[in-house]
Every structure is written in C-alpha cells, then in structure tokens.
Scaffold this motif. Sequence first.
Motif, PDB file in Angstrom:
ATOM      1  N   VAL A  68       1.010  -1.228  -0.066  1.00 38.08           N
ATOM      2  CA  VAL A  68      -0.066  -0.177  -0.012  1.00 38.08           C
ATOM      3  C   VAL A  68       0.845   1.365  -0.071  1.00 38.08           C
ATOM      4  CG1 VAL A  68      -1.594   1.253   1.400  1.00 38.08           C
ATOM      5  CG2 VAL A  68      -1.953  -1.239   1.356  1.00 38.08           C
ATOM      6  N   LEU A  69       0.552   2.051  -1.019  1.00 44.42           N
ATOM      7  CA  LEU A  69       1.400   3.311  -1.067  1.00 44.42           C
ATOM      8  C   LEU A  69       0.756   4.520  -0.980  1.00 44.42           C
ATOM      9  CD1 LEU A  69       3.562   2.351  -4.276  1.00 44.42           C
ATOM     10  CD2 LEU A  69       4.370   2.784  -1.759  1.00 44.42           C
ATOM     11  N   ASN A  70       0.805   5.879  -0.626  1.00 48.12           N
ATOM     12  CA  ASN A  70       0.057   6.961  -0.674  1.00 48.12           C
ATOM     13  C   ASN A  70      -0.572   7.282  -1.940  1.00 48.12           C
ATOM     14  OD1 ASN A  70       0.225   7.701   1.981  1.00 48.12           O
ATOM     15  ND2 ASN A  70       2.434   8.509   1.681  1.00 48.12           N
ATOM     16  N   LYS A  71       0.193   7.066  -3.055  1.00 43.64           N
ATOM     17  CA  LYS A  71      -0.404   7.539  -4.342  1.00 43.64           C
ATOM     18  C   LYS A  71       0.315   6.351  -5.362  1.00 43.64           C
ATOM     19  CE  LYS A  71      -1.478  11.099  -7.393  1.00 43.64           C
ATOM     20  NZ  LYS A  71      -1.225  10.740  -8.979  1.00 43.64           N
ATOM     21  N   SER A  72      -0.651   5.166  -5.694  1.00 44.83           N
ATOM     22  CA  SER A  72      -0.060   4.133  -6.418  1.00 44.83           C
ATOM     23  C   SER A  72       0.011   4.532  -7.649  1.00 44.83           C
ATOM     24  CB  SER A  72      -0.825   2.844  -6.492  1.00 44.83           C
ATOM     25  OG  SER A  72      -0.868   2.473  -5.046  1.00 44.83           O
ATOM     26  N   PHE A  73       0.972   4.193  -8.653  1.00 44.31           N
ATOM     27  CA  PHE A  73       0.953   4.444 -10.024  1.00 44.31           C
ATOM     28  C   PHE A  73       0.127   3.570 -10.596  1.00 44.31           C
ATOM     29  CE2 PHE A  73       3.589   3.809 -14.079  1.00 44.31           C
ATOM     30  CZ  PHE A  73       3.308   5.044 -14.590  1.00 44.31           C
ATOM     31  N   GLY A  81      -2.418  13.727 -21.972  1.00 48.68           N
ATOM     32  CA  GLY A  81      -2.870  13.562 -20.556  1.00 48.68           C
ATOM     33  C   GLY A  81      -1.470  12.873 -19.844  1.00 48.68           C
ATOM     34  N   GLN A  82      -1.484  12.854 -18.476  1.00 49.51           N
ATOM     35  CA  GLN A  82      -0.252  12.176 -17.794  1.00 49.51           C
ATOM     36  C   GLN A  82      -1.057  11.671 -16.535  1.00 49.51           C
ATOM     37  OE1 GLN A  82       1.857  15.782 -17.154  1.00 49.51           O
ATOM     38  NE2 GLN A  82       1.399  15.916 -15.116  1.00 49.51           N
ATOM     39  N   ILE A  83      -0.139  10.692 -15.881  1.00 49.31           N
ATOM     40  CA  ILE A  83      -0.467   9.968 -14.598  1.00 49.31           C
ATOM     41  C   ILE A  83       0.910   9.907 -13.670  1.00 49.31           C
ATOM     42  CG2 ILE A  83      -1.213   7.906 -13.680  1.00 49.31           C
ATOM     43  CD1 ILE A  83      -2.352   7.136 -16.498  1.00 49.31           C
ATOM     44  N   SER A  84       0.582  10.354 -12.437  1.00 47.91           N
ATOM     45  CA  SER A  84       1.787  10.325 -11.595  1.00 47.91           C
ATOM     46  C   SER A  84       1.426   9.448 -10.495  1.00 47.91           C
ATOM     47  CB  SER A  84       2.040  11.629 -10.955  1.00 47.91           C
ATOM     48  OG  SER A  84       2.447  12.560 -12.087  1.00 47.91           O
ATOM     49  N   GLY A  85       2.612   8.891  -9.966  1.00 44.86           N
ATOM     50  CA  GLY A  85       2.243   8.182  -8.695  1.00 44.86           C
ATOM     51  C   GLY A  85       3.670   7.395  -8.254  1.00 44.86           C
ATOM     52  N   GLU A  86       3.600   6.496  -7.436  1.00 42.76           N
ATOM     53  CA  GLU A  86       4.682   5.859  -6.686  1.00 42.76           C
ATOM     54  C   GLU A  86       4.498   4.314  -6.941  1.00 42.76           C
ATOM     55  OE1 GLU A  86       5.150   8.755  -2.944  1.00 42.76           O
ATOM     56  OE2 GLU A  86       3.724   6.866  -2.756  1.00 42.76           O
ATOM     57  N   ILE A  87       5.725   3.733  -7.066  1.00 37.93           N
ATOM     58  CA  ILE A  87       6.064   2.264  -7.384  1.00 37.93           C
ATOM     59  C   ILE A  87       7.080   1.861  -6.427  1.00 37.93           C
ATOM     60  CG2 ILE A  87       6.519   0.433  -9.005  1.00 37.93           C
ATOM     61  CD1 ILE A  87       6.083   2.179 -11.428  1.00 37.93           C
TER      62      ILE A  87
END
Length: 115
Positions: A68-73, A81-87
């Motif tokens: 579980v991450l704060n903002k999963s990719f 457009g664009q998508i940001s997140g964490e892995i």
Amino acid sequence: MNQFARNQTATLKQINQFNDDPPAGGEWVIINITFYCDLSSSETCNVGLMNTELTGSMGTIYEKGYVVLNKSFTGEAFGGGQISGEIAFAVNSKDNNFIFIVNDLGKRTFFTAGG
C-alpha cells in the motif's frame, strides 16, 4: 522519473502497518514517476497494463512490490494527459546504480533511476 528514494521500509510501515518487510539483506525503494500518454486525444493509455521492473549493478531484475502506497502508480489518461504515482521495489541493500524498466510485451525501455 521524479524521485528515487532508498531505505523506505519505515515509510511503508507508516503508510500501512501490514506492508511486508523486505527479504533479509534487502530494503524497499520507492520511485515517484510521471507517465505521459503520447496517443491522440481520442485514445487512452492505461498504466495498470504496463509491466515495470528495476535492475541495478548486480543484474537482478526486481518486480514491483504489492504494498500500500500513498499514491499508487495506476490509472488511465487520454492522449496528451499524464498519470503520476509511486511504485515500490524490494531490492538487495548492496545493489546500486538502478535503472527503471518499462517492459511492454517483451520490449523494454530503460530509464536511469539513481541510488
């Protein structure tokens, strides 16, 4: 790639106490990434369908961790457009000089990660 952070086990435990520990001799790294959809504005890109990997100077290919991450990719964007997140990846603590890999049906694209 926006940010590469090593030694993130404590961060992952703070986000969710049930996130797994890395294997013995390992650590969690978190990569913050932005994906730009280069299709026409009537088409969409779905980052959930992308296979992401990480490798370093040891030559091991690490697959993304299921934590579980704060903002999963994850997500979908129209062209332009664009998508940001964490892995997150569990890596060997002695590994370094990491390279982030997008593996699209066997065709790999490499990005310098750091560390």
